[in-house]
Design a protein around this motif. Structure first.
Motif, PDB file in Angstrom:
ATOM      1  N   SER A   1      16.148   0.221  -4.931  1.00  0.00           N
ATOM      2  CA  SER A   1      16.124   1.566  -5.521  1.00  0.00           C
ATOM      3  C   SER A   1      15.538   2.623  -4.568  1.00  0.00           C
ATOM      4  N   HIS A   2      15.254   2.224  -3.321  1.00  0.00           N
ATOM      5  CA  HIS A   2      14.663   3.144  -2.342  1.00  0.00           C
ATOM      6  C   HIS A   2      15.547   4.361  -2.129  1.00  0.00           C
ATOM      7  N   LYS A   3      14.907   5.536  -2.094  1.00  0.00           N
ATOM      8  CA  LYS A   3      15.610   6.784  -1.808  1.00  0.00           C
ATOM      9  C   LYS A   3      15.191   7.267  -0.421  1.00  0.00           C
TER      10      LYS A   3
ATOM     11  N   GLY B   1       8.187   6.039  -2.254  1.00  0.00           N
ATOM     12  CA  GLY B   1       8.060   5.658  -3.660  1.00  0.00           C
ATOM     13  C   GLY B   1       7.670   6.822  -4.545  1.00  0.00           C
ATOM     14  N   SER B   2       8.008   6.693  -5.812  1.00  0.00           N
ATOM     15  CA  SER B   2       7.727   7.730  -6.798  1.00  0.00           C
ATOM     16  C   SER B   2       6.281   7.684  -7.256  1.00  0.00           C
ATOM     17  N   GLY B   3       5.845   8.787  -7.840  1.00  0.00           N
ATOM     18  CA  GLY B   3       4.517   8.854  -8.437  1.00  0.00           C
ATOM     19  C   GLY B   3       4.432   7.981  -9.682  1.00  0.00           C
ATOM     20  N   TRP B   4       3.226   7.717 -10.120  1.00  0.00           N
ATOM     21  CA  TRP B   4       3.021   6.800 -11.248  1.00  0.00           C
ATOM     22  C   TRP B   4       3.708   7.280 -12.516  1.00  0.00           C
TER      23      TRP B   4
ATOM     24  N   SER C   1      10.686   5.932 -15.832  1.00  0.00           N
ATOM     25  CA  SER C   1      11.903   5.214 -15.451  1.00  0.00           C
ATOM     26  C   SER C   1      11.784   3.702 -15.611  1.00  0.00           C
ATOM     27  N   ARG C   2      10.554   3.229 -15.682  1.00  0.00           N
ATOM     28  CA  ARG C   2      10.269   1.791 -15.751  1.00  0.00           C
ATOM     29  C   ARG C   2      10.810   1.035 -14.531  1.00  0.00           C
ATOM     30  N   LYS C   3      10.868   1.759 -13.402  1.00  0.00           N
ATOM     31  CA  LYS C   3      11.276   1.165 -12.131  1.00  0.00           C
ATOM     32  C   LYS C   3      10.201   1.435 -11.092  1.00  0.00           C
ATOM     33  N   ASP C   4       9.868   0.401 -10.352  1.00  0.00           N
ATOM     34  CA  ASP C   4       8.912   0.552  -9.262  1.00  0.00           C
ATOM     35  C   ASP C   4       9.700   0.635  -7.959  1.00  0.00           C
ATOM     36  N   ASP C   5       9.820   1.845  -7.430  1.00  0.00           N
ATOM     37  CA  ASP C   5      10.596   2.054  -6.207  1.00  0.00           C
ATOM     38  C   ASP C   5       9.710   2.204  -4.974  1.00  0.00           C
ATOM     39  N   ARG C   6       8.454   1.808  -5.079  1.00  0.00           N
ATOM     40  CA  ARG C   6       7.529   1.943  -3.953  1.00  0.00           C
ATOM     41  C   ARG C   6       7.785   0.886  -2.887  1.00  0.00           C
ATOM     42  N   LEU C   7       7.643   1.299  -1.629  1.00  0.00           N
ATOM     43  CA  LEU C   7       7.628   0.350  -0.534  1.00  0.00           C
ATOM     44  C   LEU C   7       6.283  -0.356  -0.592  1.00  0.00           C
ATOM     45  N   LYS C   8       6.269  -1.635  -0.267  1.00  0.00           N
ATOM     46  CA  LYS C   8       5.032  -2.407  -0.369  1.00  0.00           C
ATOM     47  C   LYS C   8       4.790  -3.178   0.925  1.00  0.00           C
TER      48      LYS C   8
END
Length: 176
Positions: free
Chosen positions: A14-16, A21-24, A30-37
């Motif tokens: 889901s990376h843009k 990544g999006s804010g909390w 969205s119930r999606k975690d798009d953060r890089l980890k």
């Protein structure tokens, strides 16, 4: 003292482009975690680092390397995530590397970070020359952000002729 190693970063489907990544609140909605980890950090001996980097570049089609130097108020982990994001967004077929200088990672530490980046110029210069000489890359691009520009400009100023003589035009674009 310079330490060498590798970082493994997870980039979700889901990376843009342009985002780490999006804010909390957006993740909550969205119930999606798009953060890089950042999954792992592995320190390597200097020779092992250059061997692995060179092997990666040899396997690539374009034999290109990109070096990212972060700005002020950035932690090592944040620099690793941003470097991975840049490499992914550019569709790099080569090697993405970053030089992390000792930023305090605090808005209030601007003056101290300025002193720290200035003190890092020699190490940045050495890293860039080593990258050109040891990576096997045919073309190397450098991206510096914010206060990282100071370190890159200082390093290039110190090594200008040496870079030209020793690296045979391997440096491509400097994006400041």
């Amino acid at each position: 003292m310079v330490h060498y190693g590798t970082c493994r970063v997870f980039i979700p489907d889901s990376h843009k482009i342009g985002s780490i990544g999006s804010g909390w609140w957006k993740r909550l909605i969205s119930r999606k975690d798009d953060r890089l980890k950042l999954r792992s950090i592995d320190e390597l001996a200097t020779s092992q680092f250059w061997e692995q980097l060179s092997a990666r570049i040899r396997k690539s089609r374009k034999r290109t390397g990109i070096v990212f130097i972060h700005g002020y108020n950035v932690s090592f982990e944040e620099a690793a995530l941003r470097a991975a994001q840049i490499g992914s967004d550019l569709g790099l077929n080569g090697a993405m590397a970053f030089f992390s200088w000792p930023s305090r990672g605090s808005l209030a530490a601007y003056i101290r970070d300025g002193q720290s980046i200035e003190a890092s110029e020699d190490a940045i210069a050495t890293f860039l020359i080593d990258f050109a000489e040891r990576s096997g890359a045919e073309r190397i691009h450098v991206i510096a952000h914010s206060m990282g520009n100071r370190g890159v400009l200082g390093a290039v100023n110190k090594i200008g002729q040496a870079v030209q003589d020793r690296t045979a035009g391997r440096f491509g674009q400097f994006i400041l």
